[in-house]
Design a protein around this motif. Structure first.
Motif, PDB file in Angstrom:
ATOM      1  N   UNK A   3       5.340   2.078  -2.594  1.00  0.00           N
ATOM      2  CA  UNK A   3       4.737   1.758  -1.456  1.00  0.00           C
ATOM      3  C   UNK A   3       4.644   2.953  -0.499  1.00  0.00           C
ATOM      4  N   UNK A   4       3.236   3.184  -0.117  1.00  0.00           N
ATOM      5  CA  UNK A   4       3.161   4.164   1.106  1.00  0.00           C
ATOM      6  C   UNK A   4       2.895   3.751   2.361  1.00  0.00           C
ATOM      7  N   UNK A   5       3.526   4.119   3.483  1.00  0.00           N
ATOM      8  CA  UNK A   5       3.141   3.631   4.614  1.00  0.00           C
ATOM      9  C   UNK A   5       2.624   4.697   5.348  1.00  0.00           C
ATOM     10  N   UNK A  93      -1.470  -5.105  -0.019  1.00  0.00           N
ATOM     11  CA  UNK A  93      -1.909  -3.900   0.737  1.00  0.00           C
ATOM     12  C   UNK A  93      -2.566  -4.134   2.068  1.00  0.00           C
ATOM     13  N   UNK A  94      -1.976  -3.574   3.075  1.00  0.00           N
ATOM     14  CA  UNK A  94      -2.682  -4.059   4.291  1.00  0.00           C
ATOM     15  C   UNK A  94      -3.099  -2.735   5.133  1.00  0.00           C
ATOM     16  N   UNK A 112      -1.814   2.079   7.340  1.00  0.00           N
ATOM     17  CA  UNK A 112      -2.040   1.819   5.848  1.00  0.00           C
ATOM     18  C   UNK A 112      -0.721   1.519   5.380  1.00  0.00           C
ATOM     19  N   UNK A 113      -0.707   0.320   4.617  1.00  0.00           N
ATOM     20  CA  UNK A 113       0.812  -0.300   3.863  1.00  0.00           C
ATOM     21  C   UNK A 113       0.071  -0.361   2.336  1.00  0.00           C
ATOM     22  N   UNK A 114      -0.083   1.014   1.589  1.00  0.00           N
ATOM     23  CA  UNK A 114      -0.457   0.753   0.159  1.00  0.00           C
ATOM     24  C   UNK A 114       0.826   0.011  -0.746  1.00  0.00           C
TER      25      UNK A 114
END
Length: 157
Positions: A3-5, A93-94, A112-114
């Motif tokens: 997860x990338x934030x 994703x958000x 981004x919440x990937x």
């Protein structure tokens, strides 16, 4: 799964900007972006609105091959006038596009919440994180530039 934030903020009206954009113009641009994402985000190839009901837009987005987080996504998009637009993808994703005011003037932030189930921790993830950081910066700056051009050519008043 990785997860990338991420978040990136850019000034909407830096000293050299002309014309100076107003919140209503920026909001109109974000409303257009909901329906025509490919005009604003270079990694998006196409955007098809599947439903537009009661202020909620459901759309299918296709990314340019190898450029996006994946090849395509279904999204539910909600606008919260005049402050932000939420994009929620079917994989969790958000993304949020935020217009904010500050002592330095209007700012645009993309959060981004990937969610990347195909990626594992390690060197490949580190490389992707750097790519996503660059992509997020470019997405914000590109959107502001496109809105400014649309104001100049009259598509946005």
């Amino acid at each position: 799964m990785v997860n990338f934030n991420l978040a990136f903020t850019a000034p909407i009206n830096p000293p050299s900007a002309s014309p100076v954009l107003t919140v209503p113009q920026i909001w109109a641009g974000l409303q257009r972006k909901i329906r025509f994402a490919q005009e604003f985000v270079p990694v998006i190839e196409s955007c098809e609105v599947l439903e537009d009901k009661d202020g909620v837009v459901t759309r299918a987005v296709k990314f340019k091959k190898g450029m996006g987080p994946r090849d395509e996504a279904n999204e539910v998009v909600r606008g919260f006038e005049p402050a932000w637009v939420d994009f929620e993808q079917d994989d969790g994703t958000h993304i949020r596009n935020i217009i904010s005011d500050s002592d330095a003037g209007l700012q645009m932030t993309y959060m981004f919440e990937f969610r990347l189930p195909h990626l594992q921790e390690g060197a490949a993830a580190d490389k992707e994180l750097e790519r996503f950081k660059g992509m997020s910066k470019h997405a914000v700056e590109s959107s502001i530039d496109v809105i400014r051009e649309m104001v100049k050519d009259g598509r946005i008043q």
